[in-house]
Scaffold this motif. Structure first.
Motif, PDB file in Angstrom:
ATOM      1  N   THR A  14       3.933  -0.254 -11.494  1.00 53.88           N
ATOM      2  CA  THR A  14       4.577   0.021 -12.790  1.00 53.88           C
ATOM      3  C   THR A  14       6.018  -0.491 -12.808  1.00 53.88           C
ATOM      4  O   THR A  14       6.525  -0.880 -13.857  1.00 53.88           O
ATOM      5  N   ARG A  15       6.688  -0.555 -11.624  1.00 50.93           N
ATOM      6  CA  ARG A  15       8.069  -1.045 -11.547  1.00 50.93           C
ATOM      7  C   ARG A  15       8.141  -2.525 -11.925  1.00 50.93           C
ATOM      8  O   ARG A  15       9.202  -3.046 -12.252  1.00 50.93           O
ATOM      9  N   LYS A  16       6.974  -3.183 -11.881  1.00 51.99           N
ATOM     10  CA  LYS A  16       6.899  -4.607 -12.265  1.00 51.99           C
ATOM     11  C   LYS A  16       6.237  -4.786 -13.632  1.00 51.99           C
ATOM     12  O   LYS A  16       6.697  -5.535 -14.483  1.00 51.99           O
ATOM     13  N   LEU A  20      11.771  -6.800  -0.370  1.00 49.34           N
ATOM     14  CA  LEU A  20      11.230  -7.029   0.966  1.00 49.34           C
ATOM     15  C   LEU A  20      11.599  -5.905   1.931  1.00 49.34           C
ATOM     16  O   LEU A  20      11.891  -4.789   1.534  1.00 49.34           O
ATOM     17  N   GLY A  21      11.600  -6.252   3.209  1.00 48.08           N
ATOM     18  CA  GLY A  21      11.768  -5.230   4.233  1.00 48.08           C
ATOM     19  C   GLY A  21      13.173  -4.659   4.306  1.00 48.08           C
ATOM     20  O   GLY A  21      14.118  -5.202   3.754  1.00 48.08           O
ATOM     21  N   GLY A  22      13.293  -3.538   5.001  1.00 47.93           N
ATOM     22  CA  GLY A  22      14.597  -2.890   5.165  1.00 47.93           C
ATOM     23  C   GLY A  22      14.823  -2.494   6.608  1.00 47.93           C
ATOM     24  O   GLY A  22      13.930  -2.627   7.449  1.00 47.93           O
ATOM     25  N   TRP A  53       0.824  -1.222   0.000  1.00 43.79           N
ATOM     26  CA  TRP A  53       0.000   0.000   0.000  1.00 43.79           C
ATOM     27  C   TRP A  53       0.856   1.270   0.000  1.00 43.79           C
ATOM     28  O   TRP A  53       0.330   2.358  -0.220  1.00 43.79           O
ATOM     29  N   ASN A  54       2.173   1.164   0.254  1.00 43.23           N
ATOM     30  CA  ASN A  54       2.895   2.420   0.501  1.00 43.23           C
ATOM     31  C   ASN A  54       3.248   3.192  -0.759  1.00 43.23           C
ATOM     32  O   ASN A  54       3.426   4.396  -0.731  1.00 43.23           O
ATOM     33  N   PHE A  55       3.402   2.475  -1.887  1.00 41.66           N
ATOM     34  CA  PHE A  55       3.582   3.137  -3.190  1.00 41.66           C
ATOM     35  C   PHE A  55       2.628   2.470  -4.171  1.00 41.66           C
ATOM     36  O   PHE A  55       3.039   1.645  -5.006  1.00 41.66           O
ATOM     37  N   ALA A 107      -2.588  -4.130  -2.865  1.00 43.06           N
ATOM     38  CA  ALA A 107      -3.015  -4.230  -1.471  1.00 43.06           C
ATOM     39  C   ALA A 107      -4.464  -3.773  -1.348  1.00 43.06           C
ATOM     40  O   ALA A 107      -4.895  -2.846  -2.044  1.00 43.06           O
ATOM     41  N   ALA A 108      -5.202  -4.405  -0.469  1.00 45.98           N
ATOM     42  CA  ALA A 108      -6.625  -4.053  -0.299  1.00 45.98           C
ATOM     43  C   ALA A 108      -6.795  -2.615   0.186  1.00 45.98           C
ATOM     44  O   ALA A 108      -7.824  -1.991  -0.069  1.00 45.98           O
ATOM     45  N   GLU A 109      -5.755  -2.091   0.861  1.00 45.60           N
ATOM     46  CA  GLU A 109      -5.865  -0.715   1.342  1.00 45.60           C
ATOM     47  C   GLU A 109      -5.855   0.287   0.176  1.00 45.60           C
ATOM     48  O   GLU A 109      -6.415   1.365   0.281  1.00 45.60           O
ATOM     49  N   THR A 165       6.288 -11.818  -8.741  1.00 46.47           N
ATOM     50  CA  THR A 165       7.067 -10.665  -8.314  1.00 46.47           C
ATOM     51  C   THR A 165       6.317  -9.993  -7.168  1.00 46.47           C
ATOM     52  O   THR A 165       5.144  -9.680  -7.277  1.00 46.47           O
ATOM     53  N   PHE A 166       7.027  -9.825  -6.039  1.00 48.05           N
ATOM     54  CA  PHE A 166       6.396  -9.373  -4.795  1.00 48.05           C
ATOM     55  C   PHE A 166       7.152  -8.218  -4.195  1.00 48.05           C
ATOM     56  O   PHE A 166       8.392  -8.210  -4.163  1.00 48.05           O
ATOM     57  N   THR A 167       6.434  -7.249  -3.699  1.00 47.28           N
ATOM     58  CA  THR A 167       7.015  -6.187  -2.879  1.00 47.28           C
ATOM     59  C   THR A 167       6.203  -6.098  -1.595  1.00 47.28           C
ATOM     60  O   THR A 167       4.976  -5.961  -1.651  1.00 47.28           O
TER      61      THR A 167
HETATM   62  N1  LIG Z   1      11.597  -3.748  -0.483  1.00 47.37           N
HETATM   63  C1  LIG Z   1      10.616  -2.979  -0.914  1.00 47.37           C
HETATM   64  O1  LIG Z   1      10.670  -2.406  -2.011  1.00 47.37           O
HETATM   65  C2  LIG Z   1       9.414  -2.776  -0.057  1.00 47.37           C
HETATM   66  C3  LIG Z   1       9.219  -3.436   1.135  1.00 47.37           C
HETATM   67  N2  LIG Z   1       8.087  -3.197   1.892  1.00 47.37           N
HETATM   68  C4  LIG Z   1       7.975  -3.807   3.217  1.00 47.37           C
HETATM   69  O2  LIG Z   1       6.585  -4.247   3.453  1.00 47.37           O
HETATM   70  C5  LIG Z   1       6.177  -3.878   4.769  1.00 47.37           C
HETATM   71  C6  LIG Z   1       5.089  -2.868   4.758  1.00 47.37           C
HETATM   72  O3  LIG Z   1       4.244  -3.063   3.697  1.00 47.37           O
HETATM   73  P1  LIG Z   1       2.981  -4.012   3.893  1.00 47.37           P
HETATM   74  O4  LIG Z   1       2.073  -3.787   2.760  1.00 47.37           O
HETATM   75  O5  LIG Z   1       2.400  -3.928   5.267  1.00 47.37           O
HETATM   76  O6  LIG Z   1       3.603  -5.442   3.749  1.00 47.37           O
HETATM   77  P2  LIG Z   1       2.832  -6.829   3.681  1.00 47.37           P
HETATM   78  O7  LIG Z   1       3.933  -7.760   3.385  1.00 47.37           O
HETATM   79  O8  LIG Z   1       1.961  -7.092   4.841  1.00 47.37           O
HETATM   80  O9  LIG Z   1       1.827  -6.727   2.414  1.00 47.37           O
HETATM   81  C7  LIG Z   1       2.362  -6.595   1.145  1.00 47.37           C
HETATM   82  C8  LIG Z   1       1.344  -7.167   0.164  1.00 47.37           C
HETATM   83  O10 LIG Z   1       1.230  -8.556   0.390  1.00 47.37           O
HETATM   84  C9  LIG Z   1      -0.126  -8.917   0.617  1.00 47.37           C
HETATM   85  N3  LIG Z   1      -0.166 -10.070   1.504  1.00 47.37           N
HETATM   86  C10 LIG Z   1      -0.158 -10.095   2.846  1.00 47.37           C
HETATM   87  N4  LIG Z   1      -0.155 -11.370   3.282  1.00 47.37           N
HETATM   88  C11 LIG Z   1      -0.162 -12.166   2.185  1.00 47.37           C
HETATM   89  C12 LIG Z   1      -0.171 -13.584   1.956  1.00 47.37           C
HETATM   90  N5  LIG Z   1      -0.163 -14.470   2.960  1.00 47.37           N
HETATM   91  N6  LIG Z   1      -0.189 -14.043   0.676  1.00 47.37           N
HETATM   92  C13 LIG Z   1      -0.199 -13.182  -0.359  1.00 47.37           C
HETATM   93  N7  LIG Z   1      -0.195 -11.822  -0.214  1.00 47.37           N
HETATM   94  C14 LIG Z   1      -0.177 -11.336   1.053  1.00 47.37           C
HETATM   95  C15 LIG Z   1      -0.740  -7.661   1.195  1.00 47.37           C
HETATM   96  O11 LIG Z   1      -2.122  -7.669   0.988  1.00 47.37           O
HETATM   97  P3  LIG Z   1      -3.096  -6.877   2.011  1.00 47.37           P
HETATM   98  O12 LIG Z   1      -2.406  -5.605   2.381  1.00 47.37           O
HETATM   99  O13 LIG Z   1      -4.347  -6.693   1.247  1.00 47.37           O
HETATM  100  O14 LIG Z   1      -3.232  -7.802   3.167  1.00 47.37           O
HETATM  101  C16 LIG Z   1      -0.053  -6.593   0.348  1.00 47.37           C
HETATM  102  O15 LIG Z   1      -0.692  -6.500  -0.901  1.00 47.37           O
HETATM  103  C17 LIG Z   1       7.397  -3.315   5.411  1.00 47.37           C
HETATM  104  O16 LIG Z   1       8.150  -4.335   6.014  1.00 47.37           O
HETATM  105  C18 LIG Z   1       8.216  -2.745   4.258  1.00 47.37           C
HETATM  106  O17 LIG Z   1       9.569  -2.608   4.511  1.00 47.37           O
HETATM  107  C19 LIG Z   1       7.091  -2.398   1.494  1.00 47.37           C
HETATM  108  C20 LIG Z   1       7.242  -1.730   0.287  1.00 47.37           C
HETATM  109  C21 LIG Z   1       8.414  -1.832  -0.534  1.00 47.37           C
END
Ligand SMILES: NC(=O)C1=CN([C@@H]2O[C@H](COP(=O)(O)OP(=O)(O)OC[C@H]3O[C@@H](n4cnc5c(N)ncnc54)[C@H](OP(=O)(O)O)[C@@H]3O)[C@@H](O)[C@H]2O)C=CC1
Ligand SMILES: O=C(O)[C@H](O)CS(=O)(=O)O
Length: 492
Positions: free
Chosen positions: A173-175, A266-268, A165-167, A191-193, A240-242
């Protein structure tokens, strides 16, 4: 006052950009049995949209359609794909204001930042539209006189995407941009948000002439179900996941059964280091941009700020003075610099980190957890006397908290900076050239910012090491993850 989808539409020059249905196979579709989920404005807590809530079976059907469409899309020349991507880019920039308003309404960031994200997101489409024409294979000198060796690069197939949800625009588009440029089809679950920025991209994809089924946005509140479908559906060749490292691990485990090619952003836990020989004023400005961008809700935000003893007090004082003047408020209001956090849980995490630090000897010199802010608003906070044993040192805060650690010498701070499971972004300010080289090489991160707090650009390879991810997005490297190498050995 934002309180309904109708109200949000009234803010748009082109109200059709506000799409509450999913976009799949070139059609706008509802959730099964008309199911919807609410989208809430994080500044006010009002429902601004009711969006189609697709179930797993519907997503499987979308993937099947994408697989068919991808076969045709792969026959287009790179130049033909480049043309529609360029049109998509042009439409994004033409509608930058509306896309920014939609983004702020659902995510909360200040409108100026949201419009900046639209330009950043569009830059990936522009960049990879150009790369579409440059997917080169190669001829390798044969190992025998009668052998000729050819290496082809071909699109991997259907790419499934899960974004945070943060970007809500740029992470899609990055994907999608490299995927489409490579000749893949794209099925994205936002993200649902924040689904509205994604569906708006569907509106513009349709207008740009991207063929039906090539770019799909499946809106759903059932993140786990959809993630399982992406990982288990044999028509999906790439995930591809962020998002968080925690969810990245879940997806990697699920994708392992199909040995699926995965990219993980992933996280940082970014260290931001200020050495004695730094330009302290520049370091303060860099720290503010790096820490408070998107209210601290980015994976590359400074999570730990290490300041060498000789400049610690000066840095802390200057930072406090600048941050105390930052305006917190509704992202749609003029002059807002810090919008709301995405939800109450995000605020709770910031409070947890502040209280833990205080209990272990840290001091709040600005802001704090007991401020009078309501809703998801949080006053920017600065801690001093922070140490490695505090939660804020090992966990990603993802909010407006700047923890200051004091250090004595270079080797100590490198050890502390690298003492984390994460390895995404890192930053330091220094002038001595030998120190710059040594520290940049010693930091165990995928990204190092030297005398800058902002590193995000489409032309560079973005990604992490250790548990911050797999693969890179952006730059000419970014398209490789959507291509397969095929080696053809010809006997002549
Ligand atoms: N490295 C990077 O470029 C980035 C990393 N992040 C990291 O993500 C975190 C914050 O973002 P946040 O959105 O809360 O992260 P989440 O990992 O909770 O959610 C990311 C996405 O994954 C979905 N999701 C959650 N659980 C599952 C599952 N079991 N199976 C499939 N999809 C799932 C979420 O859906 P829904 O929200 O609808 O539940 C959302 O669309 C922080 O740790 C941040 O550092 C965030 C952005 C960029
Ligand atoms: O989601 C994020 O935090 C982004 O990856 C950070 S950036 O690429 O927009 O800097």
């Amino acid at each position: 006052m934002l309180d309904t989808a109708t109200n949000l539409k009234s803010l748009l020059k082109d109200p059709d950009l506000l799409a509450e249905k999913a976009y799949a196979g070139g059609e706008w579709i509802d959730g099964a049995d008309g199911a919807t989920f609410e989208v809430v404005n994080p500044a006010r807590g009002d429902v601004i949209a009711n969006v189609a809530d697709l179930d797993r079976k519907q997503v499987a059907d979308v993937i099947a359609g994408a697989a068919k469409a991808q076969k045709e899309w792969a026959k287009w020349t790179g130049k033909e794909r480049a043309a529609v991507l360029r049109k998509w880019f042009d439409l994004m920039m033409e509608h930058q204001d509306d896309l920014g308003t939609i983004l702020t309404a659902e995510q909360g960031k200040p409108l100026a930042e949201a419009k900046g994200e639209i330009a950043y997101g569009a830059s990936f489409i522009e960049f990879f539209g150009e790369e579409a024409k440059r997917v080169y294979g190669e001829m390798i000198p044969g190992h025998q006189r009668d052998k000729r060796i050819m290496v082809l690069k071909q699109p991997i197939g259907v790419a499934a995407s899960i974004t945070p949800w943060n970007f809500p625009n740029a992470m899609i588009t990055r994907k999608a941009a490299p995927a489409l440029a490579a000749g893949c089809a794209f099925v994205g679950r936002p993200a649902a948000e924040t689904p509205l920025s994604a569906t708006a991209m569907g509106v513009l994809a349709e207008r740009a002439g991207i063929p039906a089924g090539v770019f799909n946005i499946v809106t759903s509140s059932r993140s786990s179900d959809i993630g399982k479908e992406f990982c288990e559906n044999p028509n999906v060749r790439k995930l591809t996941f962020t998002g968080s490292t925690e969810v990245g691990r879940i997806l990697l485990r699920q994708a392992a059964d199909q040995v699926m090619k995965c990219s993980m952003e992933l996280g940082g836990n970014a260290p931001f280091i200020v050495f004695d020989d730094a330009d302290v004023d520049a370091a303060v400005e860099g720290a503010i941009m790096c820490k408070f961008r998107n209210n601290g809700q980015t994976c590359v935000c400074a999570n730990r700020i290490y300041v060498q003893a000789g400049v610690y007090d000066a840095f802390a004082e200057k930072l406090k003075d600048r941050v105390s003047k930052m305006k917190v408020g509704d992202g749609l209001e003029e002059g807002t610099e810090l919008g709301p956090l995405i939800n109450p849980e995000a605020s709770e995490k910031v409070v947890e980190h502040i209280e833990d630090a205080k209990a272990k000897g840290g001091n709040v010199i600005l802001g704090g957890a007991d401020g009078e802010m309501d809703g998801n608003f949080f006053q920017p906070t600065i801690l001093t006397g922070v140490t490695q044993d505090m939660k804020v040192s090992q966990e990603e805060t993802f909010g407006p908290l700047a923890p200051l650690f004091k250090f004595e010498d270079e080797d100590d701070v490198i050890t502390m900076a690298n003492d984390t499971i994460f390895g995404l972004a890192s930053y330091f300010y220094a002038k001595d050239l030998s120190r710059v080289y040594k520290v940049a090489e010693a930091l165990e991160y995928g990204i190092v910012g030297v005398n800058t707090g902002i590193i995000s650009t489409e032309v560079a390879p973005f990604g992490g090491v250790k548990q911050s991810g797999l693969g890179r997005e952006g730059s000419h490297h970014g398209i490789e993850d959507f291509l397969e190498l095929k080696y053809v050995c010809m006997s002549v």
